[in-house]
Design a protein around this motif. Structure first.
Motif, short mmCIF file in Angstrom:
data_model
loop_
_atom_site.label_atom_id
_atom_site.label_comp_id
_atom_site.label_asym_id
_atom_site.label_seq_id
_atom_site.Cartn_x
_atom_site.Cartn_y
_atom_site.Cartn_z
N THR A 163 0.84 -1.20 0.00
CA THR A 163 0.00 0.00 0.00
C THR A 163 0.87 1.25 0.00
OG1 THR A 163 -1.44 -1.33 1.40
CG2 THR A 163 -2.10 0.94 1.02
N ARG A 164 1.99 1.18 0.73
CA ARG A 164 2.92 2.32 0.74
C ARG A 164 3.48 2.55 -0.66
NH1 ARG A 164 6.95 1.83 5.77
NH2 ARG A 164 5.84 0.03 6.57
N ALA A 165 3.86 1.42 -1.33
CA ALA A 165 4.42 1.54 -2.68
C ALA A 165 3.40 2.18 -3.62
CB ALA A 165 4.83 0.17 -3.19
N MET A 166 2.13 1.83 -3.44
CA MET A 166 1.05 2.36 -4.27
C MET A 166 0.96 3.88 -4.11
SD MET A 166 -2.65 0.69 -4.02
CE MET A 166 -3.66 0.38 -5.41
N GLN A 167 1.09 4.35 -2.87
CA GLN A 167 1.01 5.79 -2.62
C GLN A 167 2.25 6.52 -3.14
OE1 GLN A 167 -0.12 7.19 1.34
NE2 GLN A 167 1.36 8.85 1.20
N ASP A 168 3.41 5.90 -2.95
CA ASP A 168 4.67 6.57 -3.27
C ASP A 168 4.86 6.83 -4.76
OD1 ASP A 168 5.32 6.63 -0.64
OD2 ASP A 168 6.59 4.84 -0.69
N ASP A 169 4.33 5.93 -5.60
CA ASP A 169 4.55 6.04 -7.04
C ASP A 169 3.36 6.77 -7.66
OD1 ASP A 169 4.86 5.72 -9.74
OD2 ASP A 169 5.46 3.61 -9.63
N ASP A 170 3.60 7.99 -8.16
CA ASP A 170 2.52 8.79 -8.74
C ASP A 170 1.80 8.07 -9.87
OD1 ASP A 170 2.67 10.93 -7.06
OD2 ASP A 170 4.07 12.06 -8.31
N THR A 171 2.49 7.13 -10.54
CA THR A 171 1.85 6.47 -11.68
C THR A 171 0.99 5.27 -11.26
OG1 THR A 171 3.76 5.05 -12.03
CG2 THR A 171 3.71 7.13 -13.25
N THR A 172 1.13 4.82 -10.00
CA THR A 172 0.27 3.72 -9.56
C THR A 172 -0.72 4.16 -8.49
OG1 THR A 172 1.86 3.01 -7.87
CG2 THR A 172 2.02 1.96 -10.02
N ASN A 173 -0.58 5.39 -8.02
CA ASN A 173 -1.53 5.92 -7.03
C ASN A 173 -2.86 6.16 -7.73
OD1 ASN A 173 -3.04 7.53 -5.29
ND2 ASN A 173 -1.20 8.50 -4.43
N PRO A 174 -3.91 5.40 -7.35
CA PRO A 174 -5.17 5.52 -8.09
C PRO A 174 -5.84 6.89 -7.96
CG PRO A 174 -5.37 3.94 -6.28
CD PRO A 174 -3.96 4.41 -6.27
N ALA A 175 -5.35 7.73 -7.04
CA ALA A 175 -5.87 9.09 -6.92
C ALA A 175 -5.45 9.94 -8.11
CB ALA A 175 -5.39 9.72 -5.62
N LEU A 176 -4.56 9.40 -8.93
CA LEU A 176 -4.09 10.09 -10.14
C LEU A 176 -5.26 10.61 -10.98
CD1 LEU A 176 -1.87 10.39 -12.53
CD2 LEU A 176 -2.63 8.12 -13.16
N PHE A 177 -6.30 9.79 -11.12
CA PHE A 177 -7.42 10.18 -11.97
C PHE A 177 -8.19 11.35 -11.36
CE2 PHE A 177 -6.80 5.64 -13.11
CZ PHE A 177 -6.37 5.86 -14.40
N ALA A 178 -8.27 11.38 -10.02
CA ALA A 178 -8.94 12.51 -9.35
C ALA A 178 -8.13 13.78 -9.57
CB ALA A 178 -9.10 12.21 -7.86
N LEU A 179 -6.79 13.67 -9.52
CA LEU A 179 -5.95 14.84 -9.74
C LEU A 179 -6.13 15.39 -11.16
CD1 LEU A 179 -2.59 13.86 -7.99
CD2 LEU A 179 -4.43 15.27 -7.10
N LEU A 180 -6.23 14.48 -12.13
CA LEU A 180 -6.42 14.91 -13.52
C LEU A 180 -7.78 15.60 -13.69
CD1 LEU A 180 -4.94 11.82 -15.42
CD2 LEU A 180 -3.89 14.07 -15.16
N ASP A 181 -8.82 15.00 -13.06
CA ASP A 181 -10.15 15.63 -13.10
C ASP A 181 -10.10 17.00 -12.45
OD1 ASP A 181 -11.36 13.53 -14.34
OD2 ASP A 181 -12.15 12.61 -12.51
N GLY A 182 -9.41 17.08 -11.31
CA GLY A 182 -9.31 18.34 -10.59
C GLY A 182 -8.65 19.42 -11.42
#
Lengths: 253, 106
Positions: A36-55
């Motif tokens: 889970t830490r690795a998921m957060q640390d890597d901007d390309t695997t952090n699923p919040a990426l799509f929210a940031l793009l929408d934002g």
């Protein structure tokens, strides 16, 4: 039976531990598993990426009767919004507003557009995009004459027993952090990465959603989104995490 | 809105094992959940993912209801020649997402 009695004795022995010393505070990140830490640390695997793009899209899109985008007044968010999320909830007028409420106030007053609903994709995306600009910056909530009454009210709520389980927030998050609750580590409840992508929700969510979760867990009736009690609790928690670094958008299990 | 994010190294040595990471924005609704009024939420998932390297299939996955929302698929392949990696996700309700990435052998 014996195990239960031992557990109860141990549980009682370490209640009333009180507020966590500043140096011993740890982000929820440190209680997570390696994956889970690795998921957060890597901007390309952090699923919040799509929210940031929408934002980012919402930030640059003209909206409302005024026909203005956020960017029309605030320009480049990377410059203008840097450090903003670290200062929220902030006192606006006579009461504290959280970041979501501040964004909606801007929409209604300046863009003359309808406010986004709490937990709507749009509001979470725009909040995440604004808060992302403060990633790595220390939380900067100060206790002064203006904020202190609200921080104290939030603290009172944090320490008040509530619900059918008769539990206060502090009983888990101050007195028993680091131990397990049904196999899950109890973190210290520092709101360092909101809005978060929570794996349990399979989606983004706000700090208020997370707080309502805990209240429902204690079988208490949760406060409504945007209610003064919620914002005071948020303000207290952010003050309690003062100096800790923002991680938005964080991933949590 | 079919959106994806793919991470491929821009260049690699011949014979090098490269890691490819893909993320697709998708709700992955299982078809087992109900609304508060009891109505079943229809299944809406990605069912297939394929990656081709200069037209040759190098990775394929079938996805099912137990896969989480916004599926993250990471895999490796051997960099054999300069060319194009093509990615395609297909799923329920006519969902299709595609992406292309260039890889250069140095």
């Amino acid at each position: 039976m014996r195990a239960a009695a031992l557990f109860l004795a141990a549980f009682c022995a370490c209640t009333q531990a009180g507020e966590i010393p500043l140096a011993e505070r740890r982000s929820g990140y440190e209680f997570m598993g390696r994956e889970t830490r690795a998921m957060q640390d890597d901007d390309t695997t952090n699923p919040a990426l799509f929210a940031l793009l929408d934002g980012e899209t919402l930030w640059n899109r003209a909206d409302g009767a005024a026909g203005r985008a956020c960017a029309a007044c605030h320009g480049d968010a990377a410059q203008s919004m840097k450090g903003v999320a670290a200062r929220y909830p902030a006192i606006v007028g006579a009461k504290p507003l959280n970041l979501e409420q501040r964004i909606n106030a801007c929409r209604v007053e300046k863009q003359r557009a309808a406010a986004f609903a709490y937990e709507s994709k749009e509001l979470l995306a725009l909040t995440a995009y604004v808060a992302r600009q403060s990633r790595g910056l220390p939380i900067a909530i100060e206790a002064n004459d203006t904020t202190r009454p609200f921080i104290d009210a939030g603290r009172a709520l944090y320490e008040r027993r509530q619900g059918q389980l008769n539990l206060a927030c502090s009983q888990c998050h101050d007195d028993n952090w680091g131990r397990s609750l049904a196999g899950t580590p109890i973190p210290q409840a520092h709101p360092t990465g909101y809005p978060i992508y929570r794996l349990e929700w399979q989606a983004m969510g706000s700090l208020e959603r997370r707080l309502r979760n805990c209240m429902i867990g204690a079988r208490a009736e949760p406060y409504a989104y945007g209610s003064p009690e919620m914002v005071e609790l948020e303000l207290y928690l952010m003050w309690r995490a003062r100096g800790m670094k923002l991680e938005t958008p964080a991933v949590r299990p | 809105m079919a959106r994806v994010a793919v991470t491929v190294p821009a260049s690699a040595k011949r014979g090098e094992v490269i890691e490819i990471k893909t993320l697709a924005a998708h709700v992955m609704e299982t078809g087992f959940r109900r609304t508060q009024t009891g109505e079943l939420l229809p299944r809406d998932i990605i069912t297939d993912f394929v990656c081709t390297y200069n037209g040759v299939e190098v990775f394929r996955a079938e996805l099912h209801q137990a896969v989480a929302a916004n599926p993250l698929i990471a895999f490796t392949t051997v960099a054999t020649e300069s060319g194009t990696l093509e990615f395609k996700w297909t799923g329920d309700n006519g969902y299709v997402a595609t992406h292309k990435a260039e890889l250069k052998i140095v």
